[in-house]
Design an enzyme around this catalytic site. Structure first.
Site, PDB file in Angstrom:
ATOM      1  N   HIS A   1       3.891  39.123  -2.986  1.00  0.00           N
ATOM      2  CA  HIS A   1       2.621  39.664  -2.485  1.00  0.00           C
ATOM      3  C   HIS A   1       2.839  40.874  -1.583  1.00  0.00           C
ATOM      4  CE1 HIS A   1       0.136  36.191  -3.929  1.00  0.00           C
ATOM      5  NE2 HIS A   1       1.370  35.720  -4.056  1.00  0.00           N
TER       6      HIS A   1
ATOM      7  N   GLU B   1      29.197  43.808   3.813  1.00  0.00           N
ATOM      8  CA  GLU B   1      30.304  44.192   4.678  1.00  0.00           C
ATOM      9  C   GLU B   1      31.625  44.247   3.904  1.00  0.00           C
ATOM     10  OE1 GLU B   1      30.117  43.255   9.270  1.00  0.00           O
ATOM     11  OE2 GLU B   1      31.383  41.780   8.298  1.00  0.00           O
TER      12      GLU B   1
ATOM     13  N   LYS C   1      29.552  50.940  17.776  1.00  0.00           N
ATOM     14  CA  LYS C   1      30.059  50.318  19.009  1.00  0.00           C
ATOM     15  C   LYS C   1      30.674  51.388  19.909  1.00  0.00           C
ATOM     16  CE  LYS C   1      31.212  45.885  16.870  1.00  0.00           C
ATOM     17  NZ  LYS C   1      32.324  45.027  16.455  1.00  0.00           N
TER      18      LYS C   1
END
Ligand code: PA5
Length: 426
Positions: A299, A278, A414
């Site tokens: 793995h 960010e 948003k």
């Protein structure tokens, strides 16, 4: 408390070539003259924190611990990741702490919210709602649901005592609600952004509720503040880490994988990802922060790292002294052929796996590795580590010449979501 080793980092440029730039940025950080300089409160926080508030947090934590089984920490992003990282790193994943901590307010998943509701409905619980803006939708929806549940099952008076709001000192919807309802409130300082706020009440109150020594955590951060106070690159490992990242980015690496060999540090990786992602991911710049827990992810992701596209370098975050260790038992039949390890400790195996993997990735795979080793997973070390990464992050992002302390891109989803939800005025 943190050792940095760049010998496997395959740096093609001398760190020293950045030494003048580093002095310039160091001065910008400490004299608060760079981009986003309103948000540099975290730099001196380990020595300038509000002592009265820390004392009040400890008192409230002791009071609440006597009457509850579960604390719901209601927040998202910078308003929960640091607390969770600390609590899991220091106490482990199946802790014996008095109060169980459950995290809500970080998702819109109805399934998750219902599961938590079912889980706490017959328990004694409290809520620490954490939001600097006081209007974050994930957090506000979850808070409404759990506040209702608490008021309906225990009554308004108990809810008033058991809800703690951590928010802006004077403004915002949550502050107004807390004042109206008479909740205990703690402050998110104006000059500290969410992802830099773990050592404020945002992190410290839930951490204290988990029984962790917050004074020791702040002392650890203060020790790091001292250790990384030099503008001289040759004396400052946090800045060396920042410069190494910049050089690797210049060499064409676009992703950094934060690797830990401890399952309980997975949330530290999440906190680190937000801190760097960010802060740095702006103006089409920045290194993509990713993470893995080894040997588990060897793995699954190991193949790609070893032989896939060369887009990433690894930052191996090792812990010198584990919290606990076990001895591998001997077996009379030895069908699994493990007796060659009988009597050896699991940590010995973990460290050898790390050593062998570094060799495989660096020398066979050609993947640069930055090695960081933290002394242990104590509260003090956690505080120290927080400061190391915060100051390294500020240096890294200023090296890219962007503002480390805003996050304008987060608003785009948003805005769209509010429009789709029919929010008035959206
Ligand atoms: O780092 C940040 O700024 C974000 O992650 C915020 O902390 C997050 O969006 C939550 O915001 P708020 O504390 O205002 O609810």
């Amino acid at each position: 408390m943190i050792k940095l080793d760049l010998s496997q980092a395959k740096l093609e440029q001398d760190l020293d070539s950045y030494k003048d730039k580093v002095v310039e940025i160091h001065d910008m950080i400490h004299n608060k003259t760079g981009l986003g300089n309103d948000f540099l409160g975290w730099v001196d926080l380990p020595v300038n924190f509000d002592q009265e508030e820390v004392a009040a947090m400890k008192v409230k934590a002791e009071e609440l611990k006597k009457e509850i089984d579960v604390l719901l920490v209601c927040g998202i992003g910078g308003s929960y990741l640091g607390a969770r990282a600390a609590i899991e790193a220091v106490n482990g994943l199946y802790p014996k702490q008095d109060v169980e901590i459950i995290y809500v307010g970080n998702t819109f998943s109805p399934n998750y919210l219902q599961q938590v509701k079912d889980y706490v409905s017959d328990k004694e619980f409290a809520i620490n709602v954490i939001s600097k803006s006081g209007t974050t939708t994930e957090t506000s929806i979850a808070f409404r649901i759990f506040k209702d549940l608490l008021e309906q099952t225990k009554g308004k008076d108990v809810a008033q005592r058991r809800i703690v709001a951590t928010t802006d000192k004077e403004k915002g919807a949550l502050k107004t609600l807390a004042n109206n309802e008479g909740y205990t409130t703690f402050v998110v300082p104006d000059d500290v952004g969410g992802r830099f706020s773990v050592l404020t009440a945002v992190g410290l109150f839930p951490i204290a509720m988990a029984g962790i020594d917050i004074d020791a955590m702040l002392a650890g951060a203060a020790k790091a503040r001292e250790a990384y106070s030099s503008a001289d690159l040759s004396q400052n490992d946090a800045y060396k880490y920042a410069v190494a990242r910049q050089i690797l980015n210049q060499q064409g690496y676009v992703a950094e994988m934060f690797v830990t060999y401890e399952s309980q540090l997975a949330m530290v990786a999440e906190w680190w990802k937000q801190l760097f992602g960010e802060s740095e991911g702006k103006e089409n710049k920045g290194i993509l922060p990713t993470s893995a827990v080894f040997s588990t992810d060897l793995h699954s992701l190991g193949q790609f790292i070893q032989e896939g596209t060369k887009v990433l370098y690894e930052t191996i975050f090792q812990i010198e002294k584990p919290m606990a260790d076990l001895t591998i038992p001997s077996d009379k039949d030895d069908l699994d052929c493990l007796n060659y390890l009988a009597g050896k400790s699991v940590d010995f195996v973990n460290k050898k796996a790390c050593e062998g993997t570094i060799d495989a990735h660096v020398n066979t795979g050609g993947v640069p590795n930055i090695l960081l080793t933290l002394e242990d997973m104590s509260s003090t070390s956690f505080g120290y580590m927080v400061y190391f990464f915060e100051i390294a992050c500020a240096m890294s992002v200023y090296l890219l010449e962007v503002n480390p302390f805003n996050q304008p891109g987060v608003e785009v989803y948003k805005k769209n979501m509010f429009k789709l939800l029919g929010k008035p005025g959206a």
